[in-house]
Write an enzyme that holds these catalytic residues in place. Structure first.
Site, mmCIF file in Angstrom:
data_model
loop_
_atom_site.group_PDB
_atom_site.id
_atom_site.type_symbol
_atom_site.label_atom_id
_atom_site.label_comp_id
_atom_site.label_asym_id
_atom_site.label_seq_id
_atom_site.Cartn_x
_atom_site.Cartn_y
_atom_site.Cartn_z
ATOM 1 C CD GLU A 187 -8.901 -9.626 -16.270
ATOM 2 O OE1 GLU A 187 -8.899 -10.534 -17.097
ATOM 3 O OE2 GLU A 187 -9.224 -8.446 -16.539
ATOM 4 C CE LYS A 240 -2.802 -6.809 -11.978
ATOM 5 N NZ LYS A 240 -3.965 -7.576 -11.757
ATOM 6 C CB CYS A 296 -5.034 -4.924 -6.377
ATOM 7 S SG CYS A 296 -6.344 -6.106 -6.681
ATOM 8 C CE LYS A 356 -13.056 -0.157 -7.250
ATOM 9 N NZ LYS A 356 -12.316 -0.178 -8.483
ATOM 10 N NE ARG A 363 -10.688 -8.908 -0.340
ATOM 11 C CZ ARG A 363 -10.414 -9.587 -1.454
ATOM 12 N NH1 ARG A 363 -9.644 -10.646 -1.405
ATOM 13 N NH2 ARG A 363 -10.897 -9.205 -2.616
HETATM 14 C C1 UGA Z 1 -6.674 -2.363 -9.403
HETATM 15 C C2 UGA Z 1 -6.335 -1.966 -10.849
HETATM 16 O O1 UGA Z 1 -6.929 -0.711 -11.164
HETATM 17 C C3 UGA Z 1 -6.811 -3.026 -11.833
HETATM 18 O O2 UGA Z 1 -6.414 -2.692 -13.151
HETATM 19 C C4 UGA Z 1 -6.215 -4.383 -11.448
HETATM 20 O O3 UGA Z 1 -6.678 -5.416 -12.297
HETATM 21 C C5 UGA Z 1 -6.613 -4.706 -10.005
HETATM 22 O O4 UGA Z 1 -6.135 -3.661 -9.131
HETATM 23 C C6 UGA Z 1 -5.982 -6.016 -9.633
HETATM 24 O O5 UGA Z 1 -4.760 -6.078 -9.563
HETATM 25 O O6 UGA Z 1 -6.689 -7.027 -9.516
HETATM 26 P P1 UGA Z 1 -8.882 -2.239 -7.862
HETATM 27 O O7 UGA Z 1 -7.961 -2.573 -6.732
HETATM 28 O O8 UGA Z 1 -10.139 -3.013 -8.028
HETATM 29 O O9 UGA Z 1 -8.101 -2.377 -9.291
HETATM 30 O O10 UGA Z 1 -9.326 -0.733 -7.697
HETATM 31 P P2 UGA Z 1 -8.879 0.692 -8.262
HETATM 32 O O11 UGA Z 1 -10.037 1.311 -8.917
HETATM 33 O O12 UGA Z 1 -7.646 0.600 -9.054
HETATM 34 O O13 UGA Z 1 -8.595 1.492 -6.896
HETATM 35 C C7 UGA Z 1 -7.550 1.099 -6.001
HETATM 36 C C8 UGA Z 1 -7.416 2.100 -4.887
HETATM 37 O O14 UGA Z 1 -6.908 3.339 -5.375
HETATM 38 C C9 UGA Z 1 -8.731 2.436 -4.172
HETATM 39 O O15 UGA Z 1 -8.493 2.487 -2.786
HETATM 40 C C10 UGA Z 1 -9.091 3.814 -4.696
HETATM 41 O O16 UGA Z 1 -9.847 4.566 -3.767
HETATM 42 C C11 UGA Z 1 -7.704 4.414 -4.886
HETATM 43 N N1 UGA Z 1 -7.684 5.519 -5.887
HETATM 44 C C12 UGA Z 1 -7.944 5.258 -7.195
HETATM 45 C C13 UGA Z 1 -7.358 6.808 -5.475
HETATM 46 O O17 UGA Z 1 -7.109 7.064 -4.283
HETATM 47 N N2 UGA Z 1 -7.309 7.805 -6.415
HETATM 48 C C14 UGA Z 1 -7.555 7.569 -7.722
HETATM 49 O O18 UGA Z 1 -7.485 8.533 -8.529
HETATM 50 C C15 UGA Z 1 -7.890 6.275 -8.132
#
Ligand code: UGA
Length: 469
Positions: A187, A240, A296, A356, A363
């Site tokens: 996913e 993944k 994640c 975020k 977490r």
């Molecule tokens: C992430 C992946 O984006 C999903 O595709 C995946 O399904 C999910 O993990 C998972 O494995 O279940 P998520 O952890 O919900 O999703 O959040 P993201 O939007 O990817 O952000 C992750 C972290 O990266 C956050 O701390 C965010 O602040 C940081 N981030 C994101 C940055 O510091 N810079 C960016 O440009 C983007």
């Protein structure tokens, strides 16, 4: 309707339209005029959102969870997590009798020809993945599978490569007459936009070695009209971990560039725009900040390093990705220390607790790590978050000296510095004249480059961003 209200209204309408079109497509297609019966084991983020979206397009879904309290809540339409659009989706589909919740794995497996496993795969101390829950569910499925009852068992949790093989071997070991195929279907939804991500995915990955199972999986996803990639099971599992690690790498790359921008006077936002306009690179996930967090990326990068190590092919690049992520926070704290000199007894406001925006998930939140580091150095921290405060309190994640405020402006009262740690839209829309007036000294550290430096400096703030002059 004004600004954000109009934005949210139209966004909600767009989702509704997408779901409606998916349902219509599903009903009109002569090949797929019958819904499918699905079981999802585990009602966390992935299981719950998947269950609700599958029901929304017409499938009949039974979600199984071993937490009876959660099952009761969900059956009443109450959602244990904050995820935009999810509550209405669950309520609508429970009412339409396309979605129900139970604690009985036997009931779920009896109902669903396809059984999705969506249970947690937490990290162990050495970074490798703890597969206890997956193994237990495999044994439980074996225990309730009836003779002659063919089932497709689908791994949706993020698992190390070769887990599918072990799930199949385990079920067969505990049930010699089991008729099944094991499929990997990772996913890719993001918290905070999980519903649109699931309703409108970039791709569906089906890792399967059985044509029968592949055909059934294609029927499940037909209404979503997304590109489907069929692979072998091992490749799907690797996709993944490789995808999440690559996105983490992109973030660490731009964060490393942000350090060079700070040393040279360049602007990382402009650099990211400039490189992101190249379609081969893309602008997404090139936002410099305090580093990645959540349940994640940190876990999956560690797991991928451990998996590679175990397979005898060490992945040094990913170790550097982790190192940059940690140093990003240290560089930010250094700026705060340089400006305030001594942190002890300084009043510091922090906006943001969730890892975020648009989620209450705290977490592995970098914001919380930042707050606790400040508190450990004696700073008197007052924090505010639109959705994350309840869970931060419930899980006792904050140092005892940290106070929580009921609004962004209350948080900054008397503060000698304001640190922005999570880029909630709400923070960008504050009355900054009132914010400045409430502060003792107007030092503003924008850890997510959310605000416009020129505007903030024009209002009298001493503004510090990440990788921006
Ligand atoms: C992430 C992946 O984006 C999903 O595709 C995946 O399904 C999910 O993990 C998972 O494995 O279940 P998520 O952890 O919900 O999703 O959040 P993201 O939007 O990817 O952000 C992750 C972290 O990266 C956050 O701390 C965010 O602040 C940081 N981030 C994101 C940055 O510091 N810079 C960016 O440009 C983007």
């Amino acid at each position: 309707m004004r600004g954000w209200a109009r934005f949210f209204f139209f966004e909600a309408c767009a989702w509704e339209l997408l779901a409606f079109r998916a349902r219509v497509r599903f009903k009109r297609n002569p090949l797929f005029n019958s819904f499918m019966e699905l079981c999802i084991i585990g009602s966390g983020y992935v299981g719950l959102v998947s269950g609700a979206c599958f029901a929304e397009v017409g499938h009949h879904v039974v979600c199984v969870d071993n937490d009876q309290r959660k099952v009761d809540m969900l059956q009443r339409g109450e959602i244990p997590i904050y995820e935009p659009g999810l509550e209405e989706l669950v309520q609508r589909n429970v009412a339409a009798k396309r979605l129900r919740f139970t604690n009985s794995i036997a009931e779920g497996v009896d109902h669903g020809q396809i059984v999705f496993i969506a249970v947690p795969t937490p990290p162990q101390a050495d970074g490798s993945v703890d597969l206890t829950y997956i193994e237990r569910v495999a044994r439980e499925i074996a225990g309730v599978l009836k003779p002659g009852q063919y089932r497709v068992v689908v791994d949706k949790s993020t698992v190390p490569v070769k887990t599918g093989e072990k799930v199949e071997a385990t079920i067969r070991r505990y049930n010699h007459s089991a008729e099944l195929d094991v499929v990997s279907n990772p996913e890719f939804l993001r918290e905070g936009c999980a519903v649109p991500d699931l309703m409108h995915p970039d791709r569906i990955v089906i890792g399967s070695s059985s044509q029968r199972a592949t055909d059934l999986m294609k029927r499940v996803y037909e209404p979503f009209q997304a590109p489907i990639l069929v692979t072998d099971v091992n490749s799907a599992e690797l996709i993944k971990h490789a995808a999440n690690s690559f996105l983490s790498l992109k973030i660490s790359y731009i964060n490393a560039v942000s350090a060079i921008c700070e040393a040279s006077g360049a602007d990382v936002e402009m650099v990211a725009d400039g490189i992101g306009m190249d379609k081969r690179i893309g602008r997404n996930f090139l936002n410099a900040g305090l580093g990645y967090g959540g349940s994640c990326f940190p876990k999956d990068v560690k797991a991928f390093i451990a998996i590679a190590e175990e397979l005898g092919v060490p992945f040094h690049l990913l170790k550097e990705v982790e190192r940059i992520n940690i140093s990003q926070m240290e560089r930010f704290l250094k700026k705060v220390r340089e400006a305030l000199w001594v942190l002890r007894d300084k009043r510091v406001a922090v906006w943001g607790l969730s890892f975020k925006p648009d989620t209450d998930d705290v977490r592995n939140s970098v914001a919380i790590e930042l707050i606790n580091k400040l508190a450990a150095e004696g700073a008197l921290v007052t924090a505010y978050d639109p959705k994350g405060m309840g869970k931060a309190l419930e899980y006792k994640l904050l140092a005892p000296t940290v106070r929580l405020a009921s609004s962004p402006v209350e948080a900054v009262a008397g503060a000698e510095a304001l640190l922005l740690a999570t880029e909630w839209k709400e923070f960008a829309c504050q009355d900054f004249a009132a914010v400045k007036a409430a502060m003792h000294t107007p030092l503003l550290f924008d850890g997510r480059n959310l605000l416009n430096p020129g505007t903030m400096r024009g209002m009298g703030f001493v503004y510090y961003g990440v990788g921006r002059p």
